[in-house]
Design a protein around this motif. Structure first.
Motif, mmCIF file in Angstrom:
data_model
loop_
_atom_site.group_PDB
_atom_site.id
_atom_site.type_symbol
_atom_site.label_atom_id
_atom_site.label_comp_id
_atom_site.label_asym_id
_atom_site.label_seq_id
_atom_site.Cartn_x
_atom_site.Cartn_y
_atom_site.Cartn_z
ATOM 1 N N ALA A 7 0.801 -1.222 0.000
ATOM 2 C CA ALA A 7 0.000 0.000 0.000
ATOM 3 C C ALA A 7 0.832 1.269 0.000
ATOM 4 O O ALA A 7 0.280 2.358 -0.008
ATOM 5 N N GLY A 8 2.166 1.154 -0.009
ATOM 6 C CA GLY A 8 2.909 2.397 -0.069
ATOM 7 C C GLY A 8 4.370 2.326 0.292
ATOM 8 O O GLY A 8 5.070 3.324 0.181
ATOM 9 N N GLU A 9 4.861 1.193 0.735
ATOM 10 C CA GLU A 9 6.283 1.109 1.059
ATOM 11 C C GLU A 9 7.087 0.875 -0.215
ATOM 12 O O GLU A 9 6.539 0.722 -1.300
ATOM 13 N N SER A 10 8.382 0.806 -0.074
ATOM 14 C CA SER A 10 9.259 0.654 -1.234
ATOM 15 C C SER A 10 9.065 -0.706 -1.909
ATOM 16 O O SER A 10 8.570 -1.657 -1.294
ATOM 17 N N ASP A 11 9.483 -0.768 -3.175
ATOM 18 C CA ASP A 11 9.425 -2.035 -3.907
ATOM 19 C C ASP A 11 10.272 -3.094 -3.209
ATOM 20 O O ASP A 11 9.885 -4.263 -3.136
ATOM 21 N N GLU A 12 11.417 -2.698 -2.682
ATOM 22 C CA GLU A 12 12.304 -3.636 -1.997
ATOM 23 C C GLU A 12 11.614 -4.231 -0.778
ATOM 24 O O GLU A 12 11.717 -5.427 -0.510
ATOM 25 N N ARG A 13 10.910 -3.385 -0.033
ATOM 26 C CA ARG A 13 10.190 -3.861 1.159
ATOM 27 C C ARG A 13 9.071 -4.815 0.745
ATOM 28 O O ARG A 13 8.866 -5.853 1.378
ATOM 29 N N LEU A 14 8.350 -4.501 -0.314
ATOM 30 C CA LEU A 14 7.283 -5.372 -0.786
ATOM 31 C C LEU A 14 7.840 -6.737 -1.196
ATOM 32 O O LEU A 14 7.302 -7.778 -0.806
ATOM 33 N N VAL A 15 8.932 -6.737 -1.945
ATOM 34 C CA VAL A 15 9.553 -8.002 -2.364
ATOM 35 C C VAL A 15 9.980 -8.801 -1.143
ATOM 36 O O VAL A 15 9.769 -10.016 -1.067
ATOM 37 N N SER A 16 10.571 -8.142 -0.159
ATOM 38 C CA SER A 16 11.014 -8.816 1.059
ATOM 39 C C SER A 16 9.837 -9.457 1.797
ATOM 40 O O SER A 16 9.919 -10.593 2.262
ATOM 41 N N GLU A 17 8.743 -8.734 1.888
ATOM 42 C CA GLU A 17 7.573 -9.261 2.602
ATOM 43 C C GLU A 17 6.910 -10.401 1.822
ATOM 44 O O GLU A 17 6.431 -11.363 2.420
ATOM 45 N N ILE A 18 6.886 -10.301 0.509
ATOM 46 C CA ILE A 18 6.327 -11.402 -0.298
ATOM 47 C C ILE A 18 7.196 -12.649 -0.149
ATOM 48 O O ILE A 18 6.679 -13.766 -0.053
ATOM 49 N N ALA A 19 8.513 -12.459 -0.081
ATOM 50 C CA ALA A 19 9.410 -13.604 0.140
ATOM 51 C C ALA A 19 9.073 -14.284 1.468
ATOM 52 O O ALA A 19 8.998 -15.521 1.540
#
Length: 180
Positions: A140-152
């Protein structure tokens, strides 16, 4: 002198999923034809073996096909249990699933996977819930890197939940394939 070996690709007759690659000599091929169960030649043990002889996870052969050059064999089979020694349906499962399945089977001391599995499916399910929320917040608004990390993290914990329930990711793939 080792026997002349032919690569044998093993495919599930129902799902078309590639399950494993093994090697056959003339005797393994003859035994496979005669018994209807897959036999192979083990290069490491230097002997014939029947798939499932120790695990019980046999392969009932539905069809044998030679490739166009007659230098490889395709076995279309109906597996009685997982094909891979790790407990995965296929030896070509994603590397992460192979690692989770191995840890689920061996339960090594100090393993995070083993500790989660010790709490059973409810503990693994809670982690999936936590990670799903973190994915939604990151998306919903964090960085792409953070999103990738959380999806991992979510994918990893989803694999642990599947292992806790005794399921394989191939069941999810089959469901998605059926929806397509």
């Amino acid at each position: 002198m080792p026997p002349e070996l032919t690569p044998a690709i093993v495919q599930d007759a129902d799902t078309d999923r590639v399950l494993m690659l093994a090697w056959m000599d003339e005797e393994a091929l003859r035994l496979t034809r005669d018994t209807g169960e897959a036999h192979f030649y083990s290069r490491s043990r230097r002997r014939l073996w029947r798939k499932g002889e120790t695990s019980g996870n046999t392969l009932a052969v539905e069809e044998l096909r030679d490739d166009c050059d007659e230098d490889a064999i395709l076995l279309r089979v109906r597996p009685a249990g997982p094909t891979c020694h790790t407990g995965a349906v296929s030896c070509f499962a994603p590397w992460l699933w192979r690692r989770v399945a191995e840890r689920a089977k061996e339960r090594p001391e100090g393993s995070y996977v083993a500790s989660l599995l010790g709490g059973g499916p409810p503990a693994a399910a809670r982690k999936v819930g936590e990670e799903g929320l973190e994915v939604a917040l990151a998306g919903a608004g964090e960085s792409d890197e953070r999103l990738v990390s959380e999806i991992a993290d979510l994918w990893f914990h989803t694999y642990v939940l599947l292992a806790a329930r005794g399921l394989d990711p191939s069941a999810v793939e089959d469901e998605l394939r059926a929806r397509a």
